[in-house]
Every structure is written in C-alpha cells, then in structure tokens.
Design a protein around this motif. Structure first.
Motif, PDB file in Angstrom:
ATOM      1  N   ASP A 159       0.696  -1.187  -0.019  1.00 20.33           N
ATOM      2  CA  ASP A 159      -0.003   0.021   0.101  1.00 20.33           C
ATOM      3  C   ASP A 159       0.979   1.288  -0.089  1.00 20.33           C
ATOM      4  OD1 ASP A 159      -2.513   1.265   0.010  1.00 20.33           O
ATOM      5  OD2 ASP A 159      -2.671   1.571   2.115  1.00 20.33           O
ATOM      6  N   SER A 160       2.145   1.235   0.369  1.00 15.02           N
ATOM      7  CA  SER A 160       2.923   2.492   0.332  1.00 15.02           C
ATOM      8  C   SER A 160       3.689   2.596  -0.958  1.00 15.02           C
ATOM      9  CB  SER A 160       4.192   2.119   1.363  1.00 15.02           C
ATOM     10  OG  SER A 160       4.747   0.930   0.980  1.00 15.02           O
ATOM     11  N   MET A 161       3.309   1.950  -1.964  1.00 14.84           N
ATOM     12  CA  MET A 161       3.788   2.055  -3.237  1.00 14.84           C
ATOM     13  C   MET A 161       2.939   2.979  -4.115  1.00 14.84           C
ATOM     14  SD  MET A 161       5.055  -1.670  -4.373  1.00 14.84           S
ATOM     15  CE  MET A 161       5.651  -1.219  -6.070  1.00 14.84           C
ATOM     16  N   PRO A 162       3.246   4.299  -4.548  1.00 11.55           N
ATOM     17  CA  PRO A 162       2.559   5.225  -5.363  1.00 11.55           C
ATOM     18  C   PRO A 162       2.091   4.568  -6.665  1.00 11.55           C
ATOM     19  CG  PRO A 162       4.981   5.875  -5.305  1.00 11.55           C
ATOM     20  CD  PRO A 162       4.808   4.636  -4.474  1.00 11.55           C
ATOM     21  N   LEU A 163       0.858   4.625  -6.752  1.00  9.84           N
ATOM     22  CA  LEU A 163       0.360   4.085  -7.994  1.00  9.84           C
ATOM     23  C   LEU A 163       0.722   5.300  -9.229  1.00  9.84           C
ATOM     24  CD1 LEU A 163      -1.743   2.554  -9.774  1.00  9.84           C
ATOM     25  CD2 LEU A 163      -3.837   3.870  -8.949  1.00  9.84           C
ATOM     26  N   LEU A 164       0.625   6.455  -9.018  1.00  7.65           N
ATOM     27  CA  LEU A 164       0.918   7.185  -9.971  1.00  7.65           C
ATOM     28  C   LEU A 164       2.146   7.252 -10.545  1.00  7.65           C
ATOM     29  CD1 LEU A 164      -0.104   9.726 -12.049  1.00  7.65           C
ATOM     30  CD2 LEU A 164       0.573  11.477  -9.944  1.00  7.65           C
ATOM     31  N   TYR A 165       3.229   7.072  -9.505  1.00  2.00           N
ATOM     32  CA  TYR A 165       4.613   6.889 -10.079  1.00  2.00           C
ATOM     33  C   TYR A 165       4.904   5.735 -10.777  1.00  2.00           C
ATOM     34  CZ  TYR A 165       5.584  11.129  -7.228  1.00  2.00           C
ATOM     35  OH  TYR A 165       5.544  12.191  -6.551  1.00  2.00           O
ATOM     36  N   VAL A 166       4.255   4.641 -10.551  1.00  2.00           N
ATOM     37  CA  VAL A 166       4.496   3.370 -11.203  1.00  2.00           C
ATOM     38  C   VAL A 166       3.995   3.551 -12.594  1.00  2.00           C
ATOM     39  CG1 VAL A 166       3.800   1.044 -11.071  1.00  2.00           C
ATOM     40  CG2 VAL A 166       4.429   2.095  -9.134  1.00  2.00           C
ATOM     41  N   GLY A 169      -8.372  -1.676  -0.168  1.00  2.00           N
ATOM     42  CA  GLY A 169      -9.279  -0.820   0.372  1.00  2.00           C
ATOM     43  C   GLY A 169     -10.388  -1.753   1.346  1.00  2.00           C
ATOM     44  N   LEU A 170     -10.797  -2.936   1.027  1.00  2.00           N
ATOM     45  CA  LEU A 170     -11.659  -3.621   1.872  1.00  2.00           C
ATOM     46  C   LEU A 170     -11.217  -4.732   2.920  1.00  2.00           C
ATOM     47  CD1 LEU A 170     -14.223  -4.359  -0.799  1.00  2.00           C
ATOM     48  CD2 LEU A 170     -14.501  -2.635   0.800  1.00  2.00           C
ATOM     49  N   VAL A 171      -9.655  -4.760   2.660  1.00  2.00           N
ATOM     50  CA  VAL A 171      -8.906  -5.790   3.594  1.00  2.00           C
ATOM     51  C   VAL A 171      -9.436  -5.362   5.013  1.00  2.00           C
ATOM     52  CG1 VAL A 171      -6.816  -6.382   4.006  1.00  2.00           C
ATOM     53  CG2 VAL A 171      -7.035  -6.200   1.903  1.00  2.00           C
ATOM     54  N   GLY A 172      -9.058  -4.188   5.504  1.00  2.00           N
ATOM     55  CA  GLY A 172      -9.335  -3.915   6.869  1.00  2.00           C
ATOM     56  C   GLY A 172     -10.598  -4.041   7.485  1.00  2.00           C
TER      57      GLY A 172
END
Length: 371
Positions: free
Chosen positions: A213-220, A246-249
C-alpha cells in the motif's frame, strides 16, 4: 439461479432496494444510459445502420464495402458521409454523381434521372451520424460550439463531443465495474483469511499489505507508460493491483469479531470446513460493512482513470476519454461547453452509481426495512 431470486431473503432484499426510491430510480436511469452506451455503435457512428442499394439490403456496420461496390473509383472502404457516395447509393451507382451529386440526388427523389428510371436506394443513419474518431472537415473553427449538426459541439480536432461522451461513458463504466468487482474479490478473500485464521497468517499478510500500500500508483504508471503503450486491459490490471487493499481492513475486523461466536464454534465442532464457515456463515455478517465502501470504490476507480487521462498517463489519445475531454476544456477556456460537458457527465454518472450502491447496501442491512 432462478431459485435464488425466489427465496424470501432475496425478495426481502429486493423490496428493501425498491423502498429506497432514490436508488431504485437511479438504477433505471443508469441502466438505460448504460445499455445505450453498450450499443454505442448503433447510437453514434459514421457508418449507416442499413443501406438499400440496387434492391438489396446491406449493413455497413457488419460488412466492409469498398467504394467500387457502389460504382465508385476506389478500392478502399466507402466513406458514407461523402455526398458522392450517398448519391451513388441513392441512384443505384450512376457515374454522373461525380458531376453534380446534389442535383442528381434531388432528381433521384423523383425516381428519374436524365430520362431514366433508376433503382432508388436509401440510407438509415444512427441518431448521431459521427463516431468518436470522426473528423468533420466542414467545421471552420475548432473547437466549435453546439449547433444542429453537433449537439454538444466539437473538440479541438473537430470530433463530435456527444459521440465521444457516449463512448467515453461506456469505457469509464466498464472500467470502474471490472476494477471494483475483481479488486473486491481479492480484498474480501485476503481480509477473510487474515481475520479468520489470525496468528502468522494475519501477521504476514498485514506486513505485505502495508508494504504494497505504500507504493505510489501514479509513479508506477508514469514509469510503465515510458516503457510501453498503455491499453485498457493493462491499465485495469495496474489499478486492480493497487486498489484491492481498500476492503481488507473492514473484512478483517468483521471476521476477527465474529470468528469466536457460538455458532462458529458449533459449526467447527460439527466438522464444517473452514471455507464454508468463512463464506457461508461469516461473510454475510461482513457484507453490510463491505458494501458501505463500494460507492467509494467505484467512484475512486472511475476518478483514477479520469485523472490519469487528464494528466496524459492513461489511455492513448485515440481512446474516447472523459479525462481527455476535461484536458481539452482546460486548454480551450474560450469554449466552456467542453468543461460543462465533462463536468456534468462525470457528476451524473458518479451520482447515479453512488445512489445505486447505497441502495444495495441498505438492501443487505437486516436492520433496515422500507415500506
């Protein structure tokens, strides 16, 4: 499948959904719009739906006809928007169409051209006679304001805005639904495993979720877009890979709360498998909390696609995109119809989908009943 919808529980849920009038009417409105957009080729296209030529019925949407088939000179596909091609079809292929097509068409309506009785043909066009990539060379200024030919005007390449909105609505909706369904399945399975088994399974998956979750989607996506051309399936996969957390927690918390209930212990003592306990007994209790987040999931997925297209890192420019339309609105402030079209299309689409999923959430909530 029919038996499932005949059960009392399914009927009660459907009555609860119908009781939410806002969700019920939103479903009807969105369903009509979505069906029309799924059949976008029949609604907005620069090819006729049906053509009658020399007594025979043809469908240019299904079959490619060269211009020579209608009596023209070129082996390439006929351009039906050209008046010469329309004249050839309506007169049965008379060569004089190239001399004065408008005059020949006027005479052809009487069934006689230069003293000869012709085989009259006709053309049935879609309601919008433009596709999303049709360039209208007759437009003097681009982008042009709405008029009788282009109900929502044209963009900066003289393409019909209404046609691009219809096709863009379909792409955005399909993209959002596919991303939400697949990411929700992955998130529910992961959260259920973490909450039900606990221990090392929960610990390892939590650390993985935190790192991923810490990986930035936009940069990837920016990095990957420099390596290869983005397409709709590739963009779907990338967004799914970063949206399933998003639904895991929520699911994990519900399973942690309910895994030690008496009926779960009783089912485990009777030898019921863990999979059945998880998805037959525990998952229904977690559905209300899960469905609460679905409106945010669907709006987030569509918003992500629109944002990426607006920034230029999404779909190629050849795709009809609402984000690309918003970008054109920013670059052409002198023609506000582009901005109004992009805004109202997104606002109506997202509002309808939020209202529908709110109704679905209420339908699965046993505490809510509507009269």
């Amino acid at each position: 499948m029919a038996r499932i919808f005949k059960t009392k529980l399914s009927q009660r849920r459907w009555q609860n959904f119908k009781g939410n009038r806002r969700a019920y009417w939103s479903l009807w409105i969105f369903g009509i719009l979505f069906v029309l957009c799924l059949c976008a080729e029949l609604v907005a296209n620069d090819k006729p739906l049906v053509v009658k030529f020399q007594g025979q019925i043809h469908s240019p949407l299904l079959t490619v006809y060269p211009e020579t088939y209608f009596g023209g000179d070129f082996q390439t596909e006929a351009v039906y928007s050209e008046i010469e091609t329309q004249c050839l079809i309506k007169t049965g292929g008379l060569e004089i169409c190239y001399d004065d097509p408008e005059g020949v068409i006027a005479d052809a309506d009487d069934g006689v051209v230069e003293g000869r009785t012709i085989q009259q043909g006709w053309i049935i066009w879609p309601p919008v006679p433009y596709s999303f990539n049709t360039i209208n060379y007759d437009v003097d200024k681009a982008p042009s304001t709405p008029d009788a030919s282009h109900w929502l005007g044209t963009d900066d390449q003289t393409r019909d805005v209404l046609a691009r909105v219809i096709y863009g609505f379909r792409i955005s909706t399909v993209f959002g639904l596919v991303v939400v369904v697949i990411s929700s399945v992955i998130g529910i399975i992961s959260g259920a495993a973490m909450g039900y088994f606990g221990g090392w399974v929960d610990l390892l998956l939590q650390r993985f979720v935190e790192i991923w979750d810490s990986m930035p989607l936009l940069y990837v996506i920016i990095i990957l877009s420099a390596l290869f051309t983005m397409t709709l399936p590739i963009l779907m996969v990338l967004v799914i890979l970063f949206s399933w957390m998003g639904l895991v927690g929520v699911v994990r918390a519900e399973f942690l709360r309910a895994r030690n209930f008496e009926y779960v212990r009783a089912a485990r003592a009777m030898g019921v498998s863990d999979v059945k306990i998880m998805f037959r007994h525990l998952l229904p209790n977690a559905m209300v909390a899960t469905l609460t987040f679905l409106p945010f999931q669907i709006t987030g997925a569509i918003g992500t696609l629109t944002t990426l297209d607006f920034l230029g890192y999404g779909l190629p420019p050849s795709y009809p995109s609402l984000g690309e339309l918003a970008l054109q609105a920013k670059n052409n402030l002198q023609t506000p119809h582009l901005a109004f079209t992009a805004f109202f299309t997104m606002a109506i689409m997202l509002s309808l989908m939020v209202f529908i999923f709110e109704g679905v959430r209420d339908a699965f909530d046993p505490r809510k009943t509507f009269k």
